[in-house]
Write a protein that holds these residues in place. Structure first.
Motif, mmCIF file in Angstrom:
data_model
loop_
_atom_site.group_PDB
_atom_site.id
_atom_site.type_symbol
_atom_site.label_atom_id
_atom_site.label_comp_id
_atom_site.label_asym_id
_atom_site.label_seq_id
_atom_site.Cartn_x
_atom_site.Cartn_y
_atom_site.Cartn_z
ATOM 1 N N THR A 60 0.831 -1.201 0.000
ATOM 2 C CA THR A 60 0.000 0.000 0.000
ATOM 3 C C THR A 60 0.865 1.251 0.000
ATOM 4 O O THR A 60 0.599 2.213 -0.734
ATOM 5 C CB THR A 60 -0.939 0.015 1.216
ATOM 6 N N LEU A 63 2.178 2.270 -3.345
ATOM 7 C CA LEU A 63 1.211 2.825 -4.296
ATOM 8 C C LEU A 63 1.045 4.333 -4.169
ATOM 9 O O LEU A 63 0.541 4.984 -5.086
ATOM 10 C CB LEU A 63 -0.162 2.178 -4.092
ATOM 11 N N GLU A 144 -4.062 2.568 -13.827
ATOM 12 C CA GLU A 144 -3.929 3.073 -12.464
ATOM 13 C C GLU A 144 -5.256 3.011 -11.717
ATOM 14 O O GLU A 144 -5.292 2.722 -10.510
ATOM 15 C CB GLU A 144 -3.384 4.503 -12.491
ATOM 16 N N ARG A 148 -5.799 0.852 -8.292
ATOM 17 C CA ARG A 148 -6.322 1.430 -7.056
ATOM 18 C C ARG A 148 -7.589 0.717 -6.604
ATOM 19 O O ARG A 148 -7.746 0.371 -5.424
ATOM 20 C CB ARG A 148 -6.612 2.921 -7.272
ATOM 21 N N THR A 149 -8.497 0.468 -7.533
ATOM 22 C CA THR A 149 -9.771 -0.160 -7.185
ATOM 23 C C THR A 149 -9.579 -1.561 -6.624
ATOM 24 O O THR A 149 -10.172 -1.923 -5.596
ATOM 25 C CB THR A 149 -10.687 -0.222 -8.423
ATOM 26 N N HIS A 151 -6.856 -2.845 -5.288
ATOM 27 C CA HIS A 151 -6.112 -2.817 -4.036
ATOM 28 C C HIS A 151 -7.020 -2.414 -2.874
ATOM 29 O O HIS A 151 -7.012 -3.056 -1.812
ATOM 30 C CB HIS A 151 -4.940 -1.839 -4.154
ATOM 31 N N SER A 209 -5.757 9.210 -0.599
ATOM 32 C CA SER A 209 -6.578 8.148 -1.174
ATOM 33 C C SER A 209 -6.608 8.228 -2.696
ATOM 34 O O SER A 209 -6.403 7.228 -3.390
ATOM 35 C CB SER A 209 -8.005 8.242 -0.620
ATOM 36 N N GLN A 210 -6.864 9.427 -3.210
ATOM 37 C CA GLN A 210 -6.977 9.587 -4.662
ATOM 38 C C GLN A 210 -5.666 9.290 -5.386
ATOM 39 O O GLN A 210 -5.670 8.821 -6.525
ATOM 40 C CB GLN A 210 -7.413 11.022 -4.990
ATOM 41 N N LEU A 212 -3.397 7.104 -4.681
ATOM 42 C CA LEU A 212 -2.976 5.702 -4.691
ATOM 43 C C LEU A 212 -3.026 5.171 -6.120
ATOM 44 O O LEU A 212 -4.063 5.230 -6.770
ATOM 45 C CB LEU A 212 -3.890 4.851 -3.802
ATOM 46 N N GLY A 213 -1.926 4.657 -6.592
ATOM 47 C CA GLY A 213 -1.865 4.126 -7.948
ATOM 48 C C GLY A 213 -1.292 5.116 -8.928
ATOM 49 O O GLY A 213 -0.786 4.730 -9.976
#
Length: 519
Positions: A60, A63, A144, A148-149, A151, A209-210, A212-213
């Motif tokens: 995590t 990412l 990406e 994210r989704t 993960h 949060s946004q 991530l990825g």
């Protein structure tokens, strides 16, 4: 505005559903006349679920800011976080398969674990595609988003299944730690509450949060809007509440604002600079470390049942220290020595109320910041990605501490000057600790001259060959800031908390600081 409700996805690439073999009676027929023996407990090669969760936490962290990949290795930093991420997820995948084979899961929980395996398959494919033009996903943005989704879905599944949640936290572990939660659906940075640092920190959680990825055309505007709102709100909060942001806490808050401004640079470079993801990772994690590592800021960021600047789980291993070349070794030696000596000079000038000395220190501080900024920018690559947030002028910890030191010098605030000097020492010690001199060894964080800083470095090969007998190590000089603080004007009442070493997310990754600490 990612909501993190529990949900499952259908994936084009899925792992086969694994059903454990039915139990077999292991007890062979025995001779009734033979006395019974104590049974040997069965052994299992399956890892603990909580251990898999700690590995997933490591993934995590990787990412944050997006995965990156380089063709040429630099400074012992490896070829990219994509390899770390896929290694972590493969380890979790293999471990879950072993646990299923051992019959550890049944019923709905087994169904959920199989869904996790399907998500892992998608995440592995999307991770590789995200650094290779999008692959079968069609675009980097799509890869990406899928990364994210899938993960986050794994985290949601674990934390919404009572059995898995219990296993993930067994023996005090914090496996499969939920990522920071973004703003609720329909809420934007412009409409979100922002009356205090906790509420502002929730907007930061949305950034975490946004991002991530990775940053891409689909989410860049949202992330940038969040960042700009946080900058504006924090500046307003600091101006309206000077007593809450005095001393070292004020220096740290200023550093957060400067590093948020730096984040806007990385958002604009996404898809252009191959190391933007690495830089963003270090920057975002470091901002969290700064807030959580300062007691005053941490308390303000967690109040009224609202928690902002939420930490990610710990890294499994420290980020590798950067292997410096000759020029970088010289730079760090000068940077550490000047950070310490300028801090002492500033404290002496403000304590003596010496106008001429104050003017000279201010001029030297400007030169120091300019030289450090220019060197950092000239290095580029992973060096700059790792150390921008400490070195890159106004958008760095260096910029914050120099600004605050000059403010203290100009207003005669000896306590503020001392706090800035303490942060200059902590910042230089941190970056020095994340680097290895070209000759090996370490940098002496307390040195006031280049020679003192390099007194703990290795001996150059030519000199070592001529003098095989190792010289006794030079004792570390006393902490220059601690000595200087004793001379600060005791008449001020601007109390500063202990210095926060803002490290390279690396050590948060291993480096940084507070749980590392940065990586």
């Amino acid at each position: 505005m990612a909501s993190h409700s529990h949900h499952h996805h259908r994936h084009d690439q899925t792992s086969p559903v694994i059903t454990p073999d039915p139990p077999v009676d292991p007890t062979p027929p025995t001779d009734p006349t033979t006395p019974p023996t104590d049974p040997t407990p069965p052994t299992s090669s399956a890892p603990a679920f909580s251990d898999l969760g700690l590995t997933f936490n490591d993934a995590t962290r990787a990412l944050v800011g997006g995965l990156w990949q380089n063709v040429v290795e630099e400074g012992g930093q490896g070829l990219g976080s994509v390899f770390k991420y896929t290694a972590d997820l493969t380890a979790v995948q293999t471990g879950l398969q072993a646990e299923i084979a051992a019959g550890q899961f049944t019923g709905d929980t087994l169904t959920h674990v199989n869904t996790i395996l399907a998500d892992i398959t998608t995440a592995l494919s999307a991770a590789t595609a995200s650094v290779n033009g999008g692959g079968d996903f069609g675009s980097v943005a799509a890869a990406e988003a899928a990364l994210r989704t899938s993960h986050l879905d794994i985290l949601n599944i674990v934390n919404n299944d009572a059995n898995l949640a219990t296993l993930a936290t067994q023996d005090g572990a914090a496996g499969f730690l939920a990522a920071p939660v973004g703003l609720a659906a329909g809420v934007t940075a412009a409409t979100a509450p922002h009356a205090n640092l906790a509420e502002i920190g929730v907007i930061f959680n949305d950034v975490a949060s946004q991002i991530l990825g990775g940053v891409n055309a689909d989410n860049a505007a949202t992330i940038s809007n969040d960042v700009n709102a946080i900058i504006t709100d924090m500046q307003a909060l600091m101006t309206a509440n000077p007593l809450l942001f005095g001393g070292l806490t004020g220096v740290h808050a200023e550093a957060v604002v400067r590093q948020l401004q730096l984040e806007n640079i990385y958002i604009a470079e996404a898809g252009i600079n191959p190391d933007a993801g690495r830089a963003s990772n270090d920057n975002i994690l470091d901002i969290i470390d700064i807030v959580q590592g300062d007691t005053n800021l941490a308390n303000m960021a967690n109040q009224g049942g609202v928690s902002g600047f939420t930490p990610f789980g710990d890294a499994l291993n420290p980020t590798p220290k950067y292997l410096d070349n000759d020029a970088q070794t010289n730079f760090w030696a000068n940077f550490i020595a000047q950070s310490n000596s300028l801090g002492q000079q500033a404290i002496a000038a403000v304590t003596a109320h010496d106008a001429a000395a104050t003017a000279q220190v201010i001029a030297d501080l400007h030169t120091f910041q300019t030289d450090a900024t220019n060197f950092d920018a000239a290095q580029g690559g992973i060096f700059e990605a790792r150390f921008d947030n400490e070195l890159l002028g106004d958008t760095s910890t260096l910029g914050a501490e120099v600004t605050k030191m000059i403010e203290g010098l100009q207003t005669g605030n000896a306590a503020l000057v001392a706090a800035a000097a303490e942060q200059m020492h902590a910042n230089s010690a941190d970056v020095g600790g994340n680097n290895i001199p070209v000759t090996g060894g370490t940098y002496n964080p307390d040195g006031l001259t280049v020679a003192e800083v390099l007194s703990t470095a290795g001996t150059p090969a030519a000199v070592a060959a001529a003098a095989p007998a190792a010289a006794a190590p030079t004792p570390a000089a006393p902490d220059p800031v601690a000595k200087a603080l004793a001379t600060a004007d005791a008449g001020t009442h601007d109390v500063a908390p202990a210095a926060v070493e803002v490290h390279d997310s690396a050590v948060n990754d291993g480096a940084h600081h507070f749980h590392h600490m940065w990586g």
